[in-house]
Scaffold this active site. Structure first.
Site, short mmCIF file in Angstrom:
data_model
loop_
_atom_site.label_atom_id
_atom_site.label_comp_id
_atom_site.label_asym_id
_atom_site.label_seq_id
_atom_site.Cartn_x
_atom_site.Cartn_y
_atom_site.Cartn_z
N GLY A 208 -10.97 40.18 -0.86
CA GLY A 208 -10.86 41.42 -0.10
C GLY A 208 -11.96 41.53 0.93
O GLY A 208 -12.97 40.81 0.87
N LYS A 214 -15.44 44.56 -4.99
CA LYS A 214 -15.24 43.35 -5.79
C LYS A 214 -16.33 43.22 -6.87
O LYS A 214 -16.04 42.99 -8.03
CB LYS A 214 -15.24 42.12 -4.88
N GLU A 431 -13.90 60.63 29.34
CA GLU A 431 -13.42 60.95 27.99
C GLU A 431 -12.25 61.93 28.05
O GLU A 431 -11.35 61.87 27.20
CB GLU A 431 -14.56 61.53 27.15
#
Length: 659
Positions: A208, A214, A431
C-alpha cells in the site's frame, strides 16, 4: 550480568586511581627528598662544624644529615658501608667522635610505615602498569566483540507482556483486518488447522501507499496473537561488508525459531527484496546474497517452524518473483487509501481524548479529506489540537480543523510575505478564474475554499473537493479539469491583457494530464484506445529514467497535435465562461481582496443561478443514467458493453483507477 560487569569496571577504575595517586606521591616526594651525598663529604662537613644532626634508624644503612642554618646547604642523605656502624665510619674519615657535641648522632628504632611506604613506591607503579594493560585488553576485547557482532541481527523484540496494539486501534482497513484475523487464529490455535491438513501460511505481504497503516496493522496482529514480535527494517540487513546481511538473516530466524510461535516483521522489504540480476554489481551483489538467505529461511528444507513473516512495501513491482510465490508470501494484503467510511472510522480513533466542539462533524471532516491516508488524518487531528493549544482554547473547533486541512495540503500560511498591490490583485483574479470556471462546469469538482494567502510555495490556491469518492474518472471530467487548470491563465490575459509566471504550474499539470489522456487512457479522438510509450526504469533506483517509444514519428506528431487540441479546447471553454460571467469574476476577486479567504458557501452566494449538475445520459431511453438505474429493475437493464459476450470470471469488471 550487568551487576558483575559494573563491579569489574569499578575495580579497574579504583586500581587506576590509586596507582595514579601513588605515582603522584612518589614524584612529589622525590622533589622534596634530601640530596644524596657521599659519606666522605658528610665526614668533612662534620669536621667543619656544618652538620647539626645525624640520624640513623636501627638496621638501616641510610643516615639522615641535617645541616645548620648558616651552613648554606640542603639536608642530605648518605649511606654507610655494609657490616659497619656510623661511628666507625666517621673515625675512619678522621672525625674525632669523642669530641662531637652531645646529641649530634642519634639512633632511632626502625619504622614500619617507612618500610611499607618504600614497598608501596614499588608496588603501586607496578599496579598502575598492570591496570593500563588490563584496560587496553578490555578495550581490545570490546572492539573484537563489536567486530564479531556485525553478523548479529538488529531486530527489536517486543514480548507479549508489553503494552500492545490491537485491532481496535486500527480502523479504515476492514478487509485487510479480516485477512489477518486468520493469521492470529493460526498462531493461537494451530492444531485446529493442522487437524484438517491445512498448512499455516509462511508470510503475509502488506502492500500500500505510505501512511496507510502497514506497520500499525502488523503490530496489531502481534498484539492480538500475544506472541513475540521481531521488528526490523530491510535496510538494516545491508552493510558495507559482504556476507553481513545473510548472517543477520540467519541470526534473526534463529532467534525467531527459539521464540516460536512468533511474528517477524520486515518493514520496507524492497530494500533487500528487489529483483535479482538487475543490480550494477553483477550476480554477486550483497543484496542478492541477503535475499537468497531470506528465500531459504522462509521456505527451505526446514518447514516445521511456526514463524510467520509479515513484510511491508509500497513498491511490490520491484520485488523478486521468487519472494512472492506461494510458500513464502502466501498472501498479499492490499491497503489502499481509505474511502469516506474508512476516513470516518480512522478519525473517530484519532479524536479520542481530544475535546471537539459540538459543531465539528467527523463525517463532514471525512468528506473534506478525500485522498488522505491514515497518517495524514492523524497528522490533521494533531495539527488541529496544536493550533487550539496555541490559541489557548480548551476545545478544538471548526476553525482549527479547517486551518489544519490547509496546512496538511498546502503548508503553513506565509502572511509575512511582502507583495505589491499589483501582484496581489493579479493573484486574486487568477484564483477567481479557477473558482469561477470550476463552479460553472458541471463535471468539475465543487469549490470548497479560495485564498490569496501564500502557503508553502504557492502564492494562492483554490481547493476543490469531490462530493464522493471515485475509483476512476471519465473523459468529461478530465476535460473540465483541464479547463479549470487554464482558467487562471485566461483570467489574467483578459483582465490585465498580459500573462504572468503564476500559471506555470497550472500549464505544466494541464499538459501532463492531456498527455496521459492521449497516451495512457485512450481518450484520443483520432488515435483511439491505444497506449503509447513504455516506461523504463532502473530497478535499484526505482525511478523512471526514460520512455521507450514504441511508435513512429508520424504517431508522435499526432500525439502532440492531440495534446494541443485538448489544451486549446480547454482554453477556449475557460475563456467563454470568463467572458460570459465577467461580473461574477470581478465580484469574486473583490471579495478575495477584502477577505483574503472565502469558503464555498460565500462563493455560491455570488451567483443567482444554481450550480450546473452533470448530464449523464444512459441507455437506452436517453434518461439520465442515475435515474435510469434507480427506476429500472436489475433484470431489465441491458448489459453493459464490457459484459456482453464475456464469460464470467473474477474481477473482469473491476474498474481500473484513472491515475
Amino acid at each position: 550480568m550487568p551487576e558483575q560487569r559494573w563491579i569489574r569496571s569499578s575495580l579497574v577504575w579504583i586500581v587506576l586511581i590509586v596507582a595514579v595517586l601513588a605515582m603522584w606521591a612518589t614524584f612529589v616526594g622525590n622533589e622534596n627528598s634530601p640530596t644524596p651525598r657521599s659519606i666522605g663529604q658528610v665526614a668533612q662537613d662534620v669536621r667543619d662544624g656544618k652538620v647539626q644532626r645525624l640520624v640513623q634508624a636501627d638496621g638501616s644503612r641510610e643516615v639522615q644529615v641535617q645541616y645548620a642554618q648558616d651552613a648554606g646547604r640542603r639536608d642530605a642523605v648518605t649511606t654507610i658501608p655494609a657490616e659497619t656502624d656510623l661511628l666507625t665510619v666517621l673515625q675512619t674519615y678522621g672525625v674525632d667522635v669523642a669530641g662531637l657535641a652531645p646529641g649530634l648522632i642519634e639512633f632511632e628504632p626502625a619504622s614500619r610505615w617507612g618500610a611499607l611506604l618504600g614497598a608501596l613506591t614499588f608496588i603501586l607503579p607496578t599496579l598502575f602498569l598492570i591496570g593500563i594493560f588490563v584496560f587496553m585488553m578490555r578495550q581490545t576485547q570490546g572492539s573484537n566483540n563489536q567486530a564479531m557482532s556485525f553478523g548479529k541481527s538488529r531486530a527489536r523484540l517486543f514480548t507479549a507482556n508489553r503494552p500492545t496494539v490491537t485491532f481496535s486501534d486500527v480502523a479504515g482497513v476492514e478487509e485487510a483486518k479480516e485477512e489477518l484475523v486468520e493469521v492470529v487464529e493460526f498462531l493461537k490455535f494451530p492444531e485446529k488447522f493442522a487437524a484438517l491438513g491445512a498448512r499455516i501460511p509462511r508470510g503475509v505481504l502488506l502492500v500500500g501507499p505510505p501512511g496507510t497503516g502497514k506497520t500499525l496493522l502488523s503490530r496489531a496482529v502481534a498484539g492480538e496473537a500475544g506472541v513475540p514480535f521481531f521488528s526490523i527494517s530491510g535496510s538494516e540487513f545491508v552493510e558495507m561488508f559482504v556476507g553481513v546481511g545473510a548472517s543477520r538473516v540467519r541470526d534473526l530466524f534463529d532467534q525467531a525459531k527459539r521464540n516460536a510461535p512468533c511474528i517477524v516483521f520486515v518493514d520496507e522489504i524492497d530494500a533487500v527484496g528487489r529483483q535479482r540480476g538487475a543490480g550494477l554489481g553483477g550476480s554477486h551483489d550483497e543484496r542478492e546474497q541477503t535475499l537468497n538467505q531470506i528465500l531459504v529461511e522462509m521456505d527451505g528444507f526446514d518447514s516445521s517452524t511456526n514463524v510467520i513473516v509479515i513484510a511491508a512495501t509500497n513498491r511490490p513491482d520491484v520485488l523478486d518473483p521468487a519472494l512472492l510465490r506461494p510458500g513464502r508470501f502466501d498472501r498479499q494484503v492490499i491497503l489502499d487509501r481509505p474511502d469516506i467510511q474508512g476516513r470516518k472510522a480512522i478519525l473517530e480513533v484519532h479524536v479520542r481524548g481530544k475535546p471537539l466542539e459540538e459543531d465539528v462533524s467527523v463525517e463532514g471532516l471525512a468528506r473534506q479529506t478525500p485522498g488522505f491516508s491514515g497518517a495524514d488524518l492523524e497528522n490533521l487531528v494533531n495539527e488541529a489540537a496544536i493550533l487550539a493549544a496555541r490559541r489557548n482554547r480548551k476545545t478544538v473547533g471548526r476553525e482549527e480543523i479547517t486551518e489544519a486541512i490547509d496546512r496538511v495540503i498546502a503548508g503553513p500560511q506565509r502572511k509575512s510575505r511582502v507583495i505589491s498591490d499589483r501582484e496581489r490583485i493579479m493573484t486574486a483574479y487568477h484564483e477567481a478564474g479557477h473558482a469561477l470556471v470550476a463552479r460553472m462546469l458541471p463535471n468539475a469538482d465543487p469549490v470548497r475554499k479560495v485564498s490569496i494567502v501564500a502557503r508553502g510555495m504557492m502564492g494562492g490556491y483554490t481547493r476543490v473537493v469531490p462530493d464522493e469518492d471515485r475509483l476512476f474518472k471519465t473523459k468529461a471530467q478530465f476535460e473540465d479539469e483541464l479547463a479549470v487548470y487554464m482558467a487562471g491563465h485566461v483570467a489574467e490575459g483578459m483582465v490585465f491583457e498580459e500573462q504572468s509566471t503564476g500559471a506555470a504550474n497550472d500549464i505544466d499539470r494541464a499538459t501532463g494530464l492531456a498527455r496521459r489522456m492521449v497516451t495512457e487512457f485512450g481518450m484520443s479522438r483520432t488515435l483511439g484506445p491505444r497506449a503509447f510509450g513504455k516506461k523504463e526504469e532502473l530497478v535499484f533506483l526505482g525511478r523512471e529514467i526514460s520512455e521507450q517509444r514504441n511508435y513512429s514519428e508520424e504517431i508522435a506528431a499526432k500525439i502532440d497535435q492531440e495534446i494541443r487540441d485538448l489544451i486549446d479546447t480547454a482554453h477556449e471553454r475557460a475563456k467563454a465562461i470568463v467572458e460570459t460571467h465577467m461580473a461574477e469574476l470581478k465580484a469574486i476577486a473583490e471579495l478575495l481582496l477584502e477577505e483574503e479567504t472565502i469558503e464555498g458557501d460565500e462563493l455560491e452566494a455570488i451567483f443567482a443561478t444554481p450550480r450546473p449538475r452533470p448530464d449523464l445520459v444512459g441507455p437506452p431511453t436517453g434518461r439520465p443514467a442515475r435515474r435510469f438505474i434507480a427506476e429500472t429493475p436489475p433484470a431489465e437493464r441491458p448489459a453493459a458493453r464490457g459484459e456482453r459476450n464475456m464469460p464470467p470470471g473474477p474481477g473482469h469488471l473491476r474498474p481500473q483507477p484513472a491515475g
